[in-house]
Write an enzyme that holds these catalytic residues in place. Structure first.
Site, mmCIF file in Angstrom:
data_model
loop_
_atom_site.group_PDB
_atom_site.id
_atom_site.type_symbol
_atom_site.label_atom_id
_atom_site.label_comp_id
_atom_site.label_asym_id
_atom_site.label_seq_id
_atom_site.Cartn_x
_atom_site.Cartn_y
_atom_site.Cartn_z
ATOM 1 N N SER A 15 0.831 -1.201 0.000
ATOM 2 C CA SER A 15 0.000 0.000 0.000
ATOM 3 C C SER A 15 0.866 1.253 0.000
ATOM 4 O O SER A 15 2.089 1.182 0.185
ATOM 5 C CB SER A 15 -0.922 0.024 1.226
ATOM 6 O OG SER A 15 -0.158 0.066 2.423
ATOM 7 N N ASP A 36 5.224 -7.763 2.532
ATOM 8 C CA ASP A 36 4.333 -7.020 3.423
ATOM 9 C C ASP A 36 3.657 -7.986 4.385
ATOM 10 O O ASP A 36 3.658 -9.204 4.176
ATOM 11 C CB ASP A 36 3.274 -6.282 2.586
ATOM 12 C CG ASP A 36 2.689 -5.068 3.297
ATOM 13 O OD1 ASP A 36 2.973 -3.944 2.879
ATOM 14 O OD2 ASP A 36 1.950 -5.255 4.286
ATOM 15 N N ASP A 57 7.509 -9.777 7.939
ATOM 16 C CA ASP A 57 7.616 -8.902 9.103
ATOM 17 C C ASP A 57 9.107 -8.568 9.186
ATOM 18 O O ASP A 57 9.933 -9.468 9.378
ATOM 19 C CB ASP A 57 7.141 -9.645 10.351
ATOM 20 C CG ASP A 57 7.339 -8.869 11.649
ATOM 21 O OD1 ASP A 57 8.114 -7.881 11.660
ATOM 22 O OD2 ASP A 57 6.748 -9.264 12.664
ATOM 23 N N VAL A 58 9.460 -7.306 9.025
ATOM 24 C CA VAL A 58 10.886 -6.952 8.920
ATOM 25 C C VAL A 58 11.645 -7.147 10.231
ATOM 26 O O VAL A 58 12.869 -6.990 10.259
ATOM 27 C CB VAL A 58 11.091 -5.512 8.398
ATOM 28 C CG1 VAL A 58 10.583 -5.379 6.973
ATOM 29 C CG2 VAL A 58 10.433 -4.488 9.323
ATOM 30 N N SER A 149 11.829 10.044 6.559
ATOM 31 C CA SER A 149 10.725 10.991 6.718
ATOM 32 C C SER A 149 11.306 12.348 7.052
ATOM 33 O O SER A 149 12.410 12.439 7.610
ATOM 34 C CB SER A 149 9.795 10.549 7.857
ATOM 35 O OG SER A 149 8.897 11.582 8.222
ATOM 36 N N TYR A 162 9.288 8.004 16.497
ATOM 37 C CA TYR A 162 9.282 7.995 15.035
ATOM 38 C C TYR A 162 10.471 8.775 14.482
ATOM 39 O O TYR A 162 11.175 8.311 13.580
ATOM 40 C CB TYR A 162 7.972 8.597 14.539
ATOM 41 C CG TYR A 162 7.780 8.511 13.042
ATOM 42 C CD1 TYR A 162 7.585 7.286 12.425
ATOM 43 C CD2 TYR A 162 7.777 9.654 12.256
ATOM 44 C CE1 TYR A 162 7.394 7.189 11.050
ATOM 45 C CE2 TYR A 162 7.599 9.579 10.883
ATOM 46 C CZ TYR A 162 7.402 8.350 10.288
ATOM 47 O OH TYR A 162 7.223 8.272 8.927
ATOM 48 N N LYS A 166 13.583 7.295 12.208
ATOM 49 C CA LYS A 166 13.852 7.810 10.863
ATOM 50 C C LYS A 166 15.173 8.589 10.824
ATOM 51 O O LYS A 166 15.877 8.588 9.809
ATOM 52 C CB LYS A 166 12.697 8.685 10.380
ATOM 53 C CG LYS A 166 11.393 7.918 10.191
ATOM 54 C CD LYS A 166 11.529 6.792 9.172
ATOM 55 C CE LYS A 166 10.204 6.139 8.844
ATOM 56 N NZ LYS A 166 10.326 5.081 7.811
ATOM 57 N N THR A 197 -1.859 9.192 1.745
ATOM 58 C CA THR A 197 -1.987 7.742 1.784
ATOM 59 C C THR A 197 -3.224 7.385 2.623
ATOM 60 O O THR A 197 -3.821 8.255 3.261
ATOM 61 C CB THR A 197 -0.733 7.098 2.411
ATOM 62 O OG1 THR A 197 -0.612 7.531 3.777
ATOM 63 C CG2 THR A 197 0.529 7.481 1.646
#
Length: 258
Positions: A15, A36, A57-58, A149, A162, A166, A197
């Site tokens: 997505s 994904d 799943d990373v 980001s 977050y 990043k 998104t």
């Protein structure tokens, strides 16, 4: 670098930005592995673009390795795009002065585990697979793009986890690119701004909210669309002189504190 006939892995590819990248890679005749957690959307997209879906799943090294095996069955792995990630917002210290109201350390660790450590795990494993490729005429064996980001630079109130995750992706860009240069692999980072998104939902209220967010963008005063990010990702993959850079794609926005 020509990716025609090569395989490419896109994490978070079912997505948003990841899906847009997967479609543009397929348009250049790459064989895409959509990696994904969302099997329904992932399989649907893979079918649409003639690729394959890999449940990844990373934070699970064995699942990344399984996706690499799937990619190698399709062709030499020349491209990796790390788009998988999650967000989290919570102030560092609560308002009531209690330890219990302080930021959730487990949540902080989870965000870093997925966004930063998961990204690095994909880079080290897929990079290893790429290192076994025969080099192209230009000496390249592959190229990698990580998605960061603008929060890495302009983190807002509550975005400690977050932004830290990043910021780590941005911080490892140069040293990892230096590491990978020895085996003919390039690595760049793309830092998106406010992108339209599904995270913003649908409907009239959602559209009004997105329009309000867009007012803070320098120009054009709107949210970006996934294809605008994907085109930059593709450029970083295919332009053989793009290496070790972090590129903001954000309409010139500088995020305010809140």
């Amino acid at each position: 670098m020509d990716i025609n006939g090569a395989s490419a892995i896109v994490t978070g590819g079912a997505s948003g930005i990841g899906a847009a990248v997967a479609r543009q890679l397929a348009a250049k005749d790459a064989k895409v592995v959509v990696a994904d957690l969302n099997s329904e959307k992932g399989e649907e997209l893979a079918g649409e673009i003639g690729g394959v879906f890999a449940p990844v799943d990373v934070t699970r090294t064995e699942q990344i390795k399984a996706a690499i095996e799937q990619a190698e069955e399709l062709g030499p792995i020349r491209a990796l795009v790390n788009s998988a990630g999650i967000g989290w917002a919570q102030r560092t210290v609560g308002r009531d002065g209690s330890y219990d109201s302080a930021a959730d350390l487990e949540a902080f660790s989870k965000v870093v585990a997925i966004n930063l450590i998961g990204t690095f795990d994909c880079v080290r494993l897929v990079g290893t697979a790429m290192s076994r490729n025969e080099p192209t005429e230009s000496g390249e064996r592959g190229a990698i793009v990580n998605l960061a980001s603008v929060a890495a630079f302009d983190g807002q109130i509550g975005q400690a986890a977050y932004s830290a995750s990043k910021g780590g992706v941005v911080g490892m860009t140069l040293p990892v690119a230096r590491d990978l240069a020895a085996v003919g692999i390039r690595l760049n980072t793309v830092a998106p701004g406010l992108i339209d998104t599904p995270i913003y939902g649908e409907g009239e209220q959602s559209e009004q909210f997105k329009a309000k967010l867009g007012e803070s963008v320098l120009f054009p005063k709107r949210l970006g669309v996934p294809d605008e990010l994907a085109s930059m990702v593709i450029e970083c993959l295919t332009n053989s002189y793009m290496n070790a850079e972090t590129i903001r794609v954000d309409g010139g926005i500088r995020m305010p504190p809140k």
